[in-house]
Design an enzyme around this catalytic site. Sequence first.
Site, PDB file in Angstrom:
ATOM      1  N   SER A 138       2.853   0.152   5.990  1.00  0.00           N
ATOM      2  CA  SER A 138       4.000   0.657   6.754  1.00  0.00           C
ATOM      3  C   SER A 138       5.133  -0.361   6.850  1.00  0.00           C
ATOM      4  O   SER A 138       6.300   0.021   6.908  1.00  0.00           O
ATOM      5  CB  SER A 138       3.551   1.100   8.150  1.00  0.00           C
ATOM      6  OG  SER A 138       2.766   0.113   8.755  1.00  0.00           O
TER       7      SER A 138
ATOM      8  N   HIS B 233      -8.551   0.453  -3.464  1.00  0.00           N
ATOM      9  CA  HIS B 233      -9.430   0.268  -2.300  1.00  0.00           C
ATOM     10  C   HIS B 233     -10.158   1.587  -2.053  1.00  0.00           C
ATOM     11  O   HIS B 233      -9.561   2.549  -1.578  1.00  0.00           O
ATOM     12  CB  HIS B 233      -8.543  -0.142  -1.108  1.00  0.00           C
ATOM     13  CG  HIS B 233      -9.276  -0.293   0.185  1.00  0.00           C
ATOM     14  ND1 HIS B 233      -8.621  -0.418   1.405  1.00  0.00           N
ATOM     15  CD2 HIS B 233     -10.610  -0.346   0.489  1.00  0.00           C
ATOM     16  CE1 HIS B 233      -9.509  -0.539   2.373  1.00  0.00           C
ATOM     17  NE2 HIS B 233     -10.717  -0.492   1.841  1.00  0.00           N
TER      18      HIS B 233
ATOM     19  N   MET C  80     -10.938  -6.410   6.181  1.00  0.00           N
ATOM     20  CA  MET C  80     -10.194  -5.331   6.846  1.00  0.00           C
ATOM     21  C   MET C  80      -9.764  -5.813   8.231  1.00  0.00           C
ATOM     22  O   MET C  80     -10.599  -6.235   9.032  1.00  0.00           O
ATOM     23  CB  MET C  80     -11.071  -4.083   6.999  1.00  0.00           C
ATOM     24  CG  MET C  80     -11.324  -3.313   5.717  1.00  0.00           C
ATOM     25  SD  MET C  80      -9.820  -2.831   4.839  1.00  0.00           S
ATOM     26  CE  MET C  80      -8.967  -1.798   6.047  1.00  0.00           C
TER      27      MET C  80
ATOM     28  N   ASP D 264      -4.974   3.264  -1.704  1.00  0.00           N
ATOM     29  CA  ASP D 264      -6.034   3.582  -0.748  1.00  0.00           C
ATOM     30  C   ASP D 264      -6.635   4.938  -1.075  1.00  0.00           C
ATOM     31  O   ASP D 264      -5.971   5.966  -0.926  1.00  0.00           O
ATOM     32  CB  ASP D 264      -5.460   3.595   0.672  1.00  0.00           C
ATOM     33  CG  ASP D 264      -5.144   2.198   1.160  1.00  0.00           C
ATOM     34  OD1 ASP D 264      -6.061   1.355   1.166  1.00  0.00           O
ATOM     35  OD2 ASP D 264      -3.975   1.941   1.521  1.00  0.00           O
TER      36      ASP D 264
ATOM     37  N   HIS E  70      -1.386  -1.594  -4.016  1.00  0.00           N
ATOM     38  CA  HIS E  70      -2.636  -1.242  -3.336  1.00  0.00           C
ATOM     39  C   HIS E  70      -2.726   0.281  -3.208  1.00  0.00           C
ATOM     40  O   HIS E  70      -1.823   0.919  -2.660  1.00  0.00           O
ATOM     41  CB  HIS E  70      -2.619  -1.903  -1.959  1.00  0.00           C
ATOM     42  CG  HIS E  70      -3.899  -1.821  -1.204  1.00  0.00           C
ATOM     43  ND1 HIS E  70      -4.962  -2.684  -1.404  1.00  0.00           N
ATOM     44  CD2 HIS E  70      -4.299  -0.974  -0.216  1.00  0.00           C
ATOM     45  CE1 HIS E  70      -5.942  -2.388  -0.572  1.00  0.00           C
ATOM     46  NE2 HIS E  70      -5.564  -1.350   0.164  1.00  0.00           N
TER      47      HIS E  70
ATOM     48  N   SER F 106       0.841  -1.194   0.000  1.00  0.00           N
ATOM     49  CA  SER F 106       0.000   0.000   0.000  1.00  0.00           C
ATOM     50  C   SER F 106       0.877   1.245   0.000  1.00  0.00           C
ATOM     51  O   SER F 106       1.652   1.473   0.936  1.00  0.00           O
ATOM     52  CB  SER F 106      -0.896   0.019   1.239  1.00  0.00           C
ATOM     53  OG  SER F 106      -1.397   1.329   1.425  1.00  0.00           O
TER      54      SER F 106
ATOM     55  N   MET G  15     -12.291   3.897  -0.063  1.00  0.00           N
ATOM     56  CA  MET G  15     -12.858   4.195   1.253  1.00  0.00           C
ATOM     57  C   MET G  15     -13.572   5.528   1.117  1.00  0.00           C
ATOM     58  O   MET G  15     -13.137   6.555   1.663  1.00  0.00           O
ATOM     59  CB  MET G  15     -11.749   4.239   2.306  1.00  0.00           C
ATOM     60  CG  MET G  15     -11.249   2.858   2.681  1.00  0.00           C
ATOM     61  SD  MET G  15      -9.648   2.898   3.496  1.00  0.00           S
ATOM     62  CE  MET G  15      -8.593   2.955   2.073  1.00  0.00           C
TER      63      MET G  15
ATOM     64  N   MET H  15      -9.239   7.705  -0.061  1.00  0.00           N
ATOM     65  CA  MET H  15     -10.014   8.133   1.120  1.00  0.00           C
ATOM     66  C   MET H  15     -10.569   9.528   0.880  1.00  0.00           C
ATOM     67  O   MET H  15      -9.852  10.392   0.359  1.00  0.00           O
ATOM     68  CB  MET H  15      -9.107   8.170   2.349  1.00  0.00           C
ATOM     69  CG  MET H  15      -8.408   6.861   2.634  1.00  0.00           C
ATOM     70  SD  MET H  15      -7.379   7.038   4.106  1.00  0.00           S
ATOM     71  CE  MET H  15      -6.632   5.416   4.171  1.00  0.00           C
TER      72      MET H  15
ATOM     73  N   ASP I 234      -6.081  -6.654   4.882  1.00  0.00           N
ATOM     74  CA  ASP I 234      -5.507  -5.301   4.837  1.00  0.00           C
ATOM     75  C   ASP I 234      -5.520  -4.674   6.222  1.00  0.00           C
ATOM     76  O   ASP I 234      -6.577  -4.464   6.807  1.00  0.00           O
ATOM     77  CB  ASP I 234      -6.360  -4.466   3.857  1.00  0.00           C
ATOM     78  CG  ASP I 234      -5.876  -3.035   3.693  1.00  0.00           C
ATOM     79  OD1 ASP I 234      -4.795  -2.690   4.197  1.00  0.00           O
ATOM     80  OD2 ASP I 234      -6.607  -2.258   3.040  1.00  0.00           O
ATOM     81  N   GLY I 235      -4.306  -4.358   6.711  1.00  0.00           N
ATOM     82  CA  GLY I 235      -4.191  -3.610   7.958  1.00  0.00           C
ATOM     83  C   GLY I 235      -3.354  -4.317   8.997  1.00  0.00           C
ATOM     84  O   GLY I 235      -3.669  -5.428   9.411  1.00  0.00           O
TER      85      GLY I 235
HETATM   86  C1  DX5 Z   1      -6.076   1.390   5.992  1.00  0.00           C
HETATM   87  C2  DX5 Z   1      -5.712   1.080   4.571  1.00  0.00           C
HETATM   88  C3  DX5 Z   1      -4.559   0.197   4.447  1.00  0.00           C
HETATM   89  C4  DX5 Z   1      -3.255   0.756   4.974  1.00  0.00           C
HETATM   90  C5  DX5 Z   1      -2.528  -0.395   5.572  1.00  0.00           C
HETATM   91  O1  DX5 Z   1      -7.264   2.070   6.000  1.00  0.00           O
HETATM   92  O2  DX5 Z   1      -6.794   0.456   3.909  1.00  0.00           O
HETATM   93  O3  DX5 Z   1      -4.376  -0.260   3.115  1.00  0.00           O
HETATM   94  O4  DX5 Z   1      -2.447   1.377   4.028  1.00  0.00           O
HETATM   95  O5  DX5 Z   1      -1.447   0.098   6.250  1.00  0.00           O
HETATM   96  P1  DX5 Z   1      -0.633  -0.797   7.280  1.00  0.00           P
HETATM   97  O6  DX5 Z   1      -0.098  -1.955   6.506  1.00  0.00           O
HETATM   98  O7  DX5 Z   1       0.417   0.142   7.739  1.00  0.00           O
HETATM   99  O8  DX5 Z   1      -1.583  -1.200   8.360  1.00  0.00           O
HETATM  100 ZN    ZN Z   2      -6.399  -0.492   1.932  1.00  0.00          ZN
END
Ligand code: DX5
Ligand code: ZN
Length: 234
Positions: A213, A81, A152, A50, A48, A23, A83, A52, A190-191
Amino acid sequence: MNGGFQVSDRICDVDIMVRLSPSILSANLFRLHEEVQQAIDSGIDMLHIDVMDGHFVPNISFGLPLVKWLRKETNIELDVHLMISDPDRYAPEFARAGADIVTVHVEATDHLDRVLQSIREEGASPSVTLNPATSLNTLEWVLHKVDMVLIMSVNPGFGGQSFIPSSLKRIEDLAGMMNRVGVSVPIEVDGGIGPDTIGPVVKAGAEVIVAGSAVFSANNRDIKGNIKKILDEI
Ligand code: DX5
Ligand code: ZN
């Protein structure tokens, strides 16, 4: 979806194909090209992204232009993804922008079936996801209409959160539910995934692993080394 990292499950003694989908939420955006290239050179074949909107989740990140540029400049599979509230309006646009997979939250729309269909009509793979406290039953009537399901394992909105342990049971339960209804599509998770958590999630049945991360901000810029450390733990 092609490629992936073939690993052997040491307990069941079977080969499993695991895909890592880093991600870029945690990437150094000033150095995005360099960091994405390192990830691609490591053999990953999905990225990936994200998206938002500051409304469905309390954070704002990327939008259509980034997806368009990544599509223009790379051949990597783009795993988007969403959100966002109102995915009905934007999901087809992300497919047109070049996303290969577009994942929509069940909580974000009253017309899940329609939005998934609209993604496929635009030539992308529809995928569905749900927040950690949402019942898996909400997936029942769309399981046969998606190409992937995302579990998630944190509350969506931010990178760097801790893995929610009950996600393991949710992955297992989802695998059981798919078995019962005769659907066989990959489960993505994911997460909070990194070297400490990847083993259990793969054992529970996840095949597509998102890591933000742990890949892009593990206190270094050694993306290749970070990817290797994660895969070594499967
Ligand atoms: C969170 C995202 C994830 C995020 C994961 O809302 O959907 O994709 O980037 O990050 P890590 O791997 O650091 O939890
Ligand atoms: Zn994600």
